[in-house]
Design a protein around this motif. Sequence first.
Motif, PDB file in Angstrom:
ATOM      1  N   UNK A 236       5.679   5.439   4.481  1.00 54.61           N
ATOM      2  CA  UNK A 236       6.866   4.605   4.027  1.00 54.61           C
ATOM      3  C   UNK A 236       6.361   3.500   3.260  1.00 54.61           C
ATOM      4  N   UNK A 237       7.529   2.655   2.527  1.00 57.89           N
ATOM      5  CA  UNK A 237       7.266   1.593   1.599  1.00 57.89           C
ATOM      6  C   UNK A 237       6.149   0.707   1.984  1.00 57.89           C
ATOM      7  N   UNK A 238       5.374   0.423   1.315  1.00 60.33           N
ATOM      8  CA  UNK A 238       3.946  -0.850   1.683  1.00 60.33           C
ATOM      9  C   UNK A 238       4.205  -1.776   0.620  1.00 60.33           C
ATOM     10  N   UNK A 384      -0.066 -14.965  -5.606  1.00 58.80           N
ATOM     11  CA  UNK A 384      -0.106 -13.747  -5.359  1.00 58.80           C
ATOM     12  C   UNK A 384       1.044 -12.835  -6.279  1.00 58.80           C
ATOM     13  N   UNK A 385       0.719 -11.875  -6.715  1.00 63.67           N
ATOM     14  CA  UNK A 385       1.867 -10.961  -7.007  1.00 63.67           C
ATOM     15  C   UNK A 385       2.067  -9.767  -6.221  1.00 63.67           C
ATOM     16  N   UNK A 386       3.511  -9.428  -6.033  1.00 65.85           N
ATOM     17  CA  UNK A 386       3.831  -8.990  -5.268  1.00 65.85           C
ATOM     18  C   UNK A 386       4.466  -7.265  -5.711  1.00 65.85           C
ATOM     19  N   UNK A 387       4.084  -6.503  -5.212  1.00 68.56           N
ATOM     20  CA  UNK A 387       4.449  -4.970  -5.715  1.00 68.56           C
ATOM     21  C   UNK A 387       4.831  -4.297  -4.467  1.00 68.56           C
ATOM     22  N   UNK A 388       5.954  -3.485  -4.802  1.00 69.42           N
ATOM     23  CA  UNK A 388       6.569  -2.360  -3.793  1.00 69.42           C
ATOM     24  C   UNK A 388       6.159  -1.000  -4.138  1.00 69.42           C
ATOM     25  N   UNK A 389       5.367  -0.742  -3.120  1.00 70.35           N
ATOM     26  CA  UNK A 389       4.696   0.809  -3.246  1.00 70.35           C
ATOM     27  C   UNK A 389       5.501   1.937  -2.401  1.00 70.35           C
ATOM     28  N   UNK A 390       6.135   2.895  -3.110  1.00 64.34           N
ATOM     29  CA  UNK A 390       6.889   3.830  -2.443  1.00 64.34           C
ATOM     30  C   UNK A 390       6.548   4.974  -2.644  1.00 64.34           C
TER      31      UNK A 390
END
Length: 390
Positions: A236-238, A384-390
């Motif tokens: 699931x999403x990381x 930090x840069x935040x990225x949603x991985x799905x």
Amino acid sequence: MREIILVKNGELVLKGLNRTSFEDVLIKNMKRHLADLGTFTYTKAQSTIMVAPDDENTDLDDAAERLKKVFGIAALSRAAVCEKNMESIISTTLEYLEDELSLAKTFKVEAKRSDKKFPLKSPEICRELGGIILKNHNHLKVDVHNPEITVTVEVRDNFAFVRGNNIKGAGGMPSGTSGRAAVLISGGIDSPVAAYMMAKRGIELIAVHFASPPYTSELAEMKVMELLKRVAAYSGTITTFVVPFTEIQEAIRDYCPTDYFTLVMRRIMMKISEQIARSQNCQALITGESVGQVASQTIYALGCTDAAANMPVFRPCIGMDKEEIIKISRKIETFETSIQPYEDCCTVFTPKHPKTRPQLADVEAAEAQIPDLDKMIERAVSSVKRVFIR
Ligand code: ATP
Ligand code: MG
């Protein structure tokens, strides 16, 4: 013909009183994995969950492929729904399992009735259906011990269904039932495997990646995102945090003795990851380390790295050979991406003769040479840069 997917719970069954909440999490996860394929109705029955598409045109091939990656599912199968009378059960079986029965050499029939008012008892259903299958596929033989295909008929209260063999599920426990942890992800082979293994135990993942532009490229970062995407198909999403690491790495290069570069760097990675992990309510860190694989992974070096973290560090690859790790990475389809040759920050400024038996006091002394390290760490964490991985 109406088709559904039947999902068999794995270890959940062992969880006694918590079973309902485990099943609820599993259903929530299945919904997330299937979200863009349409809507489904989920019905719990003993250790099975029935997943029925609300629209008959839904792509069940795709749905089954996705469910194969959902942790907490021991096995799944597709089944055809029919009316609860023998005529319908027989015609549905012959049509639905035509290909499988034509290809197999041996079979058996199993029947289950939850509706005890059904006029035939289970053995009678097996006998009648088995006889008709033999008549229609005269190359087939019955083998009750080791059949190539098991035809299962279940008679429920309002309908019956027919299915062939089970498909193996991903096993493990539903994501989110074992807490949260932050995986330190590089572009290598090991850390995506480590992430997958911990997610399999029900741990919800976030990820931390250290990037050192211009020493590491945009492509290296994209490679890491691609790896995480493949892990996310299971977990699931990381939510992923990309930490700018150039300033710190240059400071290590400028102020620390060469032999300690890698270890000091690994310790600072741990400290930063721990801060991010705590801010995200994580209970542990995960790395892809394995004893003896490289100089920074001797038992002495791991001791020095460990001492930098004040939360548990899970290293599921710790006792595995590279071959064993590669086998898993092929299975989860991260291998081909992992072997693409992009620089990781770990390979920038690597010493020729790293210490294989470092003493913690010496590593700490080397680290203490860096002026204003805490401030630099603070700066890195705050940008930090935040990225949603799905
Ligand atoms: P991997 O195949 O996972 O890269 P490795 O054998 O190359 O592992 P190292 O490069 O020494 O080993 O890294 C050990 C562990 O440190 C990795 O498994 C990963 O958890 C973490 N790590 C290494 N580089 C990074 C990075 N750039 N960002 C975040 N974590 C990293
Ligand atoms: Mg690496």
